[in-house]
Design a protein around this motif. Structure first.
Motif, PDB file in Angstrom:
ATOM      1  N   GLU A   1     -12.004 -25.356  49.392  1.00  0.00           N
ATOM      2  CA  GLU A   1     -11.800 -26.656  48.757  1.00  0.00           C
ATOM      3  C   GLU A   1     -13.081 -27.186  48.101  1.00  0.00           C
ATOM      4  O   GLU A   1     -13.031 -28.140  47.326  1.00  0.00           O
ATOM      5  N   TYR A   2     -14.222 -26.566  48.376  1.00  0.00           N
ATOM      6  CA  TYR A   2     -15.486 -26.970  47.766  1.00  0.00           C
ATOM      7  C   TYR A   2     -15.924 -26.015  46.649  1.00  0.00           C
ATOM      8  O   TYR A   2     -17.013 -26.152  46.118  1.00  0.00           O
ATOM      9  N   VAL A   3     -15.091 -25.056  46.310  1.00  0.00           N
ATOM     10  CA  VAL A   3     -15.409 -24.069  45.275  1.00  0.00           C
ATOM     11  C   VAL A   3     -14.892 -24.562  43.936  1.00  0.00           C
ATOM     12  O   VAL A   3     -13.774 -25.048  43.830  1.00  0.00           O
ATOM     13  N   LYS A   4     -15.741 -24.441  42.923  1.00  0.00           N
ATOM     14  CA  LYS A   4     -15.322 -24.773  41.559  1.00  0.00           C
ATOM     15  C   LYS A   4     -15.874 -23.708  40.625  1.00  0.00           C
ATOM     16  O   LYS A   4     -17.060 -23.382  40.691  1.00  0.00           O
ATOM     17  N   ASN A   5     -15.017 -23.207  39.759  1.00  0.00           N
ATOM     18  CA  ASN A   5     -15.410 -22.169  38.804  1.00  0.00           C
ATOM     19  C   ASN A   5     -16.058 -20.982  39.508  1.00  0.00           C
ATOM     20  O   ASN A   5     -17.073 -20.455  39.054  1.00  0.00           O
TER      21      ASN A   5
ATOM     22  N   VAL B   1     -10.464 -18.994  41.421  1.00  0.00           N
ATOM     23  CA  VAL B   1     -10.261 -19.557  42.748  1.00  0.00           C
ATOM     24  C   VAL B   1      -9.653 -20.932  42.544  1.00  0.00           C
ATOM     25  O   VAL B   1     -10.070 -21.681  41.677  1.00  0.00           O
ATOM     26  N   ALA B   2      -8.659 -21.265  43.342  1.00  0.00           N
ATOM     27  CA  ALA B   2      -7.999 -22.569  43.199  1.00  0.00           C
ATOM     28  C   ALA B   2      -9.009 -23.684  43.394  1.00  0.00           C
ATOM     29  O   ALA B   2      -9.807 -23.661  44.324  1.00  0.00           O
ATOM     30  N   ASP B   3      -8.994 -24.672  42.497  1.00  0.00           N
ATOM     31  CA  ASP B   3      -9.867 -25.831  42.614  1.00  0.00           C
ATOM     32  C   ASP B   3      -9.143 -26.929  43.380  1.00  0.00           C
ATOM     33  O   ASP B   3      -8.032 -27.291  43.039  1.00  0.00           O
ATOM     34  N   ALA B   4      -9.796 -27.425  44.412  1.00  0.00           N
ATOM     35  CA  ALA B   4      -9.228 -28.538  45.178  1.00  0.00           C
ATOM     36  C   ALA B   4     -10.358 -29.300  45.820  1.00  0.00           C
ATOM     37  O   ALA B   4     -11.295 -28.712  46.324  1.00  0.00           O
ATOM     38  N   GLY B   5     -10.286 -30.590  45.796  1.00  0.00           N
ATOM     39  CA  GLY B   5     -11.282 -31.415  46.457  1.00  0.00           C
ATOM     40  C   GLY B   5     -12.593 -31.462  45.702  1.00  0.00           C
ATOM     41  O   GLY B   5     -12.698 -30.996  44.581  1.00  0.00           O
ATOM     42  N   PRO B   6     -13.633 -32.033  46.328  1.00  0.00           N
ATOM     43  CA  PRO B   6     -14.921 -32.176  45.664  1.00  0.00           C
ATOM     44  C   PRO B   6     -15.556 -30.822  45.397  1.00  0.00           C
ATOM     45  O   PRO B   6     -15.322 -29.870  46.128  1.00  0.00           O
ATOM     46  N   ALA B   7     -16.351 -30.743  44.349  1.00  0.00           N
ATOM     47  CA  ALA B   7     -16.985 -29.485  43.981  1.00  0.00           C
ATOM     48  C   ALA B   7     -18.456 -29.723  43.682  1.00  0.00           C
ATOM     49  O   ALA B   7     -18.840 -30.788  43.234  1.00  0.00           O
TER      50      ALA B   7
END
Length: 184
Positions: free
Chosen positions: A48-52, A123-129
């Motif tokens: 949930e903390y992973v972005k791009n 990777v699915a984006d969810a929550g803060p990043a």
């Protein structure tokens, strides 16, 4: 008398040694060591903390428990949203290590599997990043340049002890190459 043979002509990777050295430098100078990690199926982090396909982790002793900076894996426990989580990162997935306070550190190329496929798995984006690791950093590059900043405002990173991100430094002009900053 024969000489001991290396695993190959180039020897073992320098990345784990450089990560440990910069972690020690940060710690010795009172800085907070952060690592930027390329995330794929081999990395164990809170998704949930992973972005791009990237996550930025505070690897300071105050933010981790049982930190092991090994040659193959970086392992520790850290709290995310108040919940203790086991983190396992292959060392070859570390794309940067730097001091939070001044951005000094080093960038590394993404893992060869990710760069040779042309596109990283999503990777699915969810929550803060976290903000991209390359934003505003003054990095000494090991082999290749880190990704260009995305221009998005910084987002909170996991493991921060305060709610305010550090002031970002202005990005380099487009097309300019990173330069080596001498650390004394």
């Amino acid at each position: 008398m024969s000489t001991p043979s290396a695993p190959d002509e180039q020897g073992t990777s320098t990345r784990p040694y450089l990560v440990r050295a910069l972690h020690d430098w940060c710690t010795d100078n009172g800085f907070t060591p952060y690592i930027a990690v390329f995330v794929d199926r081999l990395v164990q982090v809170p998704m949930e903390y992973v972005k791009n396909n990237e996550i930025v982790l505070n690897v300071g002793f105050e933010a981790t428990s049982g930190l092991k900076l090994g040659n193959d894996f970086i392992e520790f426990r850290a709290r995310f949203g108040g919940v203790s989580r086991d983190i396992v990162v292959p060392v070859d997935h570390v794309v940067a290590i730097y001091a939070r306070e001044n951005g000094q550190g080093m960038a590394f190329p993404v893992p060869t599997e990710a760069s040779s496929s042309g596109a990283a798995p999503r990777v699915a984006d969810a929550g803060p990043a976290p903000e991209p690791a390359s934003r505003g950093l003054r990095l000494a590059h090991a082999e290749e340049a880190a990704p260009e900043p995305s221009g998005e405002p910084p987002a909170p990173r996991a493991g921060w002890s305060d709610d305010q991100p550090p002031e970002p430094t202005p990005p380099s002009p487009p097309g300019s190459r990173p330069t080596l900053k001498r650390i004394k």
